[in-house]
Design a protein around this motif. Structure first.
Motif, PDB file in Angstrom:
ATOM      1  N   GLY A  99      91.031  66.450  13.993  1.00  0.00           N
ATOM      2  CA  GLY A  99      90.181  67.664  13.809  1.00  0.00           C
ATOM      3  C   GLY A  99      90.219  68.281  12.452  1.00  0.00           C
ATOM      4  O   GLY A  99      90.855  67.668  11.392  1.00  0.00           O
ATOM      5  N   LEU A 100      89.388  69.293  12.453  1.00  0.00           N
ATOM      6  CA  LEU A 100      89.406  70.255  11.298  1.00  0.00           C
ATOM      7  C   LEU A 100      90.619  70.665  10.709  1.00  0.00           C
ATOM      8  O   LEU A 100      91.130  70.726   9.600  1.00  0.00           O
ATOM      9  CB  LEU A 100      88.121  71.014  11.175  1.00  0.00           C
ATOM     10  N   LEU A 101      91.294  71.336  11.746  1.00  0.00           N
ATOM     11  CA  LEU A 101      92.404  72.100  11.518  1.00  0.00           C
ATOM     12  C   LEU A 101      93.961  71.722  11.745  1.00  0.00           C
ATOM     13  O   LEU A 101      94.728  71.693  11.107  1.00  0.00           O
ATOM     14  CB  LEU A 101      92.369  73.593  12.218  1.00  0.00           C
ATOM     15  N   ALA A 102      93.909  70.638  13.032  1.00  0.00           N
ATOM     16  CA  ALA A 102      95.151  70.215  13.493  1.00  0.00           C
ATOM     17  C   ALA A 102      95.620  69.262  12.399  1.00  0.00           C
ATOM     18  O   ALA A 102      94.809  68.386  11.857  1.00  0.00           O
ATOM     19  CB  ALA A 102      94.835  69.582  14.674  1.00  0.00           C
ATOM     20  N   ASN A 103      97.073  69.041  12.516  1.00  0.00           N
ATOM     21  CA  ASN A 103      97.688  68.063  11.704  1.00  0.00           C
ATOM     22  C   ASN A 103      97.473  66.621  12.465  1.00  0.00           C
ATOM     23  O   ASN A 103      97.167  66.640  13.524  1.00  0.00           O
ATOM     24  CB  ASN A 103      99.121  68.336  11.783  1.00  0.00           C
ATOM     25  N   LYS A 104      97.614  65.668  11.636  1.00  0.00           N
ATOM     26  CA  LYS A 104      97.363  64.168  12.202  1.00  0.00           C
ATOM     27  C   LYS A 104      98.285  63.979  13.419  1.00  0.00           C
ATOM     28  O   LYS A 104      99.575  64.355  13.282  1.00  0.00           O
ATOM     29  CB  LYS A 104      97.661  63.441  11.290  1.00  0.00           C
ATOM     30  N   GLY A 105      97.722  63.586  14.534  1.00  0.00           N
ATOM     31  CA  GLY A 105      98.496  63.294  15.969  1.00  0.00           C
ATOM     32  C   GLY A 105      98.622  64.333  16.645  1.00  0.00           C
ATOM     33  O   GLY A 105      99.140  64.294  17.669  1.00  0.00           O
ATOM     34  N   ALA A 106      97.921  65.719  16.260  1.00  0.00           N
ATOM     35  CA  ALA A 106      97.909  66.700  17.166  1.00  0.00           C
ATOM     36  C   ALA A 106      96.569  67.555  17.378  1.00  0.00           C
ATOM     37  O   ALA A 106      95.760  67.113  16.460  1.00  0.00           O
ATOM     38  CB  ALA A 106      98.866  67.895  16.720  1.00  0.00           C
ATOM     39  N   ASN A 107      96.338  67.799  18.278  1.00  0.00           N
ATOM     40  CA  ASN A 107      94.983  68.421  18.540  1.00  0.00           C
ATOM     41  C   ASN A 107      94.784  70.000  18.653  1.00  0.00           C
ATOM     42  O   ASN A 107      93.922  70.405  19.117  1.00  0.00           O
ATOM     43  CB  ASN A 107      94.219  67.865  19.772  1.00  0.00           C
ATOM     44  N   ALA A 108      96.200  70.704  18.301  1.00  0.00           N
ATOM     45  CA  ALA A 108      96.130  72.070  18.392  1.00  0.00           C
ATOM     46  C   ALA A 108      96.501  72.639  17.413  1.00  0.00           C
ATOM     47  O   ALA A 108      97.686  72.062  16.363  1.00  0.00           O
ATOM     48  CB  ALA A 108      97.173  72.464  19.639  1.00  0.00           C
ATOM     49  N   THR A 109      96.144  73.768  16.775  1.00  0.00           N
ATOM     50  CA  THR A 109      96.565  74.395  15.687  1.00  0.00           C
ATOM     51  C   THR A 109      96.728  75.963  15.861  1.00  0.00           C
ATOM     52  O   THR A 109      96.170  76.765  16.753  1.00  0.00           O
ATOM     53  CB  THR A 109      95.534  74.448  14.459  1.00  0.00           C
ATOM     54  N   GLN A 110      97.964  76.255  15.070  1.00  0.00           N
ATOM     55  CA  GLN A 110      98.279  77.672  15.333  1.00  0.00           C
ATOM     56  C   GLN A 110      98.266  78.747  14.425  1.00  0.00           C
ATOM     57  O   GLN A 110      98.954  78.022  13.291  1.00  0.00           O
ATOM     58  CB  GLN A 110      99.790  77.947  16.122  1.00  0.00           C
ATOM     59  N   LEU A 111      97.741  79.710  14.347  1.00  0.00           N
ATOM     60  CA  LEU A 111      97.504  80.638  13.307  1.00  0.00           C
ATOM     61  C   LEU A 111      98.331  82.015  13.523  1.00  0.00           C
ATOM     62  O   LEU A 111      97.812  82.476  14.366  1.00  0.00           O
ATOM     63  CB  LEU A 111      96.091  80.846  12.983  1.00  0.00           C
ATOM     64  N   GLN A 112      99.588  81.825  13.052  1.00  0.00           N
ATOM     65  CA  GLN A 112     100.357  83.067  13.473  1.00  0.00           C
ATOM     66  C   GLN A 112     100.215  84.246  12.487  1.00  0.00           C
ATOM     67  O   GLN A 112      99.845  84.052  11.169  1.00  0.00           O
ATOM     68  CB  GLN A 112     101.619  82.568  13.498  1.00  0.00           C
ATOM     69  N   GLN A 113     100.383  85.368  12.852  1.00  0.00           N
ATOM     70  CA  GLN A 113     100.338  86.569  12.106  1.00  0.00           C
ATOM     71  C   GLN A 113      99.100  86.714  11.249  1.00  0.00           C
ATOM     72  O   GLN A 113      99.127  86.841  10.095  1.00  0.00           O
ATOM     73  CB  GLN A 113     101.679  86.586  10.883  1.00  0.00           C
ATOM     74  N   VAL A 114      97.989  86.713  11.982  1.00  0.00           N
ATOM     75  CA  VAL A 114      96.654  86.863  11.182  1.00  0.00           C
ATOM     76  C   VAL A 114      96.357  88.249  11.289  1.00  0.00           C
ATOM     77  O   VAL A 114      96.224  89.046  12.203  1.00  0.00           O
ATOM     78  CB  VAL A 114      95.491  86.176  12.042  1.00  0.00           C
ATOM     79  N   GLN A 115      96.517  89.050  10.023  1.00  0.00           N
ATOM     80  CA  GLN A 115      96.250  90.662   9.916  1.00  0.00           C
ATOM     81  C   GLN A 115      94.987  90.715   9.798  1.00  0.00           C
ATOM     82  O   GLN A 115      94.242  90.149   9.153  1.00  0.00           O
ATOM     83  CB  GLN A 115      97.124  90.933   8.719  1.00  0.00           C
ATOM     84  N   VAL A 116      94.388  91.874  10.580  1.00  0.00           N
ATOM     85  CA  VAL A 116      93.465  92.448  10.556  1.00  0.00           C
ATOM     86  C   VAL A 116      93.211  93.374   9.272  1.00  0.00           C
ATOM     87  O   VAL A 116      93.995  94.365   9.393  1.00  0.00           O
ATOM     88  CB  VAL A 116      92.797  93.283  11.901  1.00  0.00           C
ATOM     89  N   ASP A 117      92.385  93.160   8.663  1.00  0.00           N
ATOM     90  CA  ASP A 117      92.396  94.071   7.211  1.00  0.00           C
ATOM     91  C   ASP A 117      91.961  95.564   7.586  1.00  0.00           C
ATOM     92  O   ASP A 117      91.338  95.791   8.630  1.00  0.00           O
ATOM     93  CB  ASP A 117      91.525  93.365   6.172  1.00  0.00           C
ATOM     94  N   GLY A 118      91.917  96.198   6.295  1.00  0.00           N
ATOM     95  CA  GLY A 118      91.302  97.745   6.560  1.00  0.00           C
ATOM     96  C   GLY A 118      89.792  97.896   6.965  1.00  0.00           C
ATOM     97  O   GLY A 118      89.658  98.826   7.477  1.00  0.00           O
ATOM     98  N   ALA A 119      89.150  96.898   6.775  1.00  0.00           N
ATOM     99  CA  ALA A 119      87.672  96.969   6.985  1.00  0.00           C
ATOM    100  C   ALA A 119      87.457  96.343   8.435  1.00  0.00           C
ATOM    101  O   ALA A 119      86.485  96.310   9.141  1.00  0.00           O
ATOM    102  CB  ALA A 119      86.827  95.985   6.009  1.00  0.00           C
ATOM    103  N   GLY A 120      88.543  95.779   9.125  1.00  0.00           N
ATOM    104  CA  GLY A 120      88.419  95.314  10.589  1.00  0.00           C
ATOM    105  C   GLY A 120      88.149  93.685  10.599  1.00  0.00           C
ATOM    106  O   GLY A 120      87.685  93.288  11.704  1.00  0.00           O
ATOM    107  N   TYR A 121      88.230  92.851   9.346  1.00  0.00           N
ATOM    108  CA  TYR A 121      87.773  91.647   9.425  1.00  0.00           C
ATOM    109  C   TYR A 121      89.306  90.565   9.264  1.00  0.00           C
ATOM    110  O   TYR A 121      90.104  91.025   8.818  1.00  0.00           O
ATOM    111  CB  TYR A 121      87.162  91.171   8.310  1.00  0.00           C
TER     112      TYR A 121
END
Length: 376
Positions: A99-121
């Motif tokens: 896939g685009l995001l997953a490591n080789k041999g895996a099909n799931a990707t975790q994005l931890q601690q994604v901060q919503v910025d001051g503008a809300g994005y």
């Protein structure tokens, strides 16, 4: 005939002496005659008004606290609504081995601690910059899924709201747990947030709740907040909640149990309750026919009481209560005391005469004592 004239002269002289002596004796304030002499009817600068049922009705004005429609109509924030400052956790499954995001041999990707910025994005790889604030986690999931769908086949996205640093209120004042609190599902309303902070630390009868929202500040009595569910407003991010004790007070003077500035202990206070609060009338000094309430009355109320239409600005009013009248106690019970009032009770007339006689006879007693000592 000469004896009668002499007696009259003696009585006149004695009366003049007593009157002169009484003027210089200590006393707590003016007597009834002096107060009435200050009436507008006698070229004074205050209106002296005897309290009756009409007066009690027209002067029964108490400070009205409550929230405006702007505060009342603000809907509750959704407990899952994402806001600037929140932290998110994203899990993305792709329906391919490479896939685009997953490591080789895996099909799931975790994005931890994604901060919503001051503008809300937030930024998601291959999906770009996405507006997160204002969405629920499920709404944001659909947006990210739509963005990735053109990049990878049938992506599956899970969004969790990890923490909410943006939606908070500050609570201070007479509260058991001052601090900054997040707006969560159980604490989205004013009463719930006060309970979360441990409740107020002062009697509920004198607790005033002030909510500052931006540049606007409004308040409500705590008792009214509990009695009227409509006043239990929804909270907003950065609200400041201040709990303070009622600042209203009246002054007690004259022949009462205390000479003091007395804070209100209830939302409403009658003249009878005010007198009782300071220990009642001094039975050996007070004149129950001379209970006065001094007040600066707004012109609109003063004109109703006086039946006039030509007054401008606050008026000096002196309300008179006679507790010895058949309905005097009822009138005192119904007459409302307001912030800044002065409750003054005059001394009974005989008290001044007693003081005068004591002042005149004291030197004679002292002289007799000295003569007795000299004779011994």
């Amino acid at each position: 005939m000469k004896i009668v004239t002499t007696r009259r002269a003696l009585l006149t002289g004695l009366s003049a002496t007593l009157l002169t002596a009484s003027c210089g004796l200590p006393r707590p304030g003016p007597n009834k005659r002096e107060i009435f002499a200050g009436s507008v009817m006698r070229q004074g600068d205050a209106f002296v008004v005897k309290v009756n049922d009409f007066v009690t009705r027209e002067t029964a004005v108490q400070p009205a606290l409550g929230f405006s429609s702007k505060f009342l109509n603000a809907g509750q924030l959704g407990s899952d609504t994402i806001r600037p400052g929140d932290t998110l956790s994203l899990t993305i499954w792709e329906n391919v081995d490479d896939g685009l995001l997953a490591n080789k041999g895996a099909n799931a990707t975790q994005l931890q601690q994604v901060q919503v910025d001051g503008a809300g994005y937030i930024f998601v790889p291959y999906a770009g910059r996405i507006k997160a604030a204002g969405n629920t986690p499920d709404g944001l999931r659909r947006v990210i899924t739509s963005k990735l769908d053109a990049q990878t086949p049938d992506p599956q996205v899970l969004v969790n709201r990890v923490a909410g640093d943006g939606a908070t209120v500050s609570i201070m004042g007479a509260i058991n747990g001052q601090g900054v609190y997040p707006i969560e599902r159980p604490t989205r309303t004013l009463s719930a947030m006060i309970a979360k902070a441990g409740g107020v630390s002062i009697p509920a009868e004198v607790a005033r709740i002030i909510v500052k929202r931006g540049t606007q500040s409004e308040s409500v009595w705590l008792k009214d907040l509990y009695d009227n569910p409509k006043m239990d407003i929804a909270l907003r991010n950065n609200d400041v909640i201040l709990v303070e004790k009622d600042q209203r007070a009246f002054t007690s003077l004259g022949a009462t149990g205390a000479q003091a500035r007395v804070p209100f202990e209830t939302q409403t206070l009658s003249a009878l309750e005010a007198i009782a609060t300071v220990g009642g009338l001094q039975s050996n000094l007070a004149d129950p026919t001379g209970v006065f309430v001094f007040r600066n009355e707004p012109a609109e109320i003063a004109m109703k009481v006086l039946g006039r239409t030509d007054l401008v600005g606050d008026q000096r009013m002196i309300y008179v209560l006679d507790l010895t009248e058949p309905n005097g106690m009822f009138l005192a019970r119904d007459f409302a005391i307001r912030d800044g009032d002065t409750v003054y009770v005059t001394e009974a007339p005989f008290v001044q005469w007693q003081k005068t006689l004591s002042a005149l006879t004291a030197p004679l007693g002292t002289a007799n004592t000295l003569n007795n000592l000299a004779g011994n």
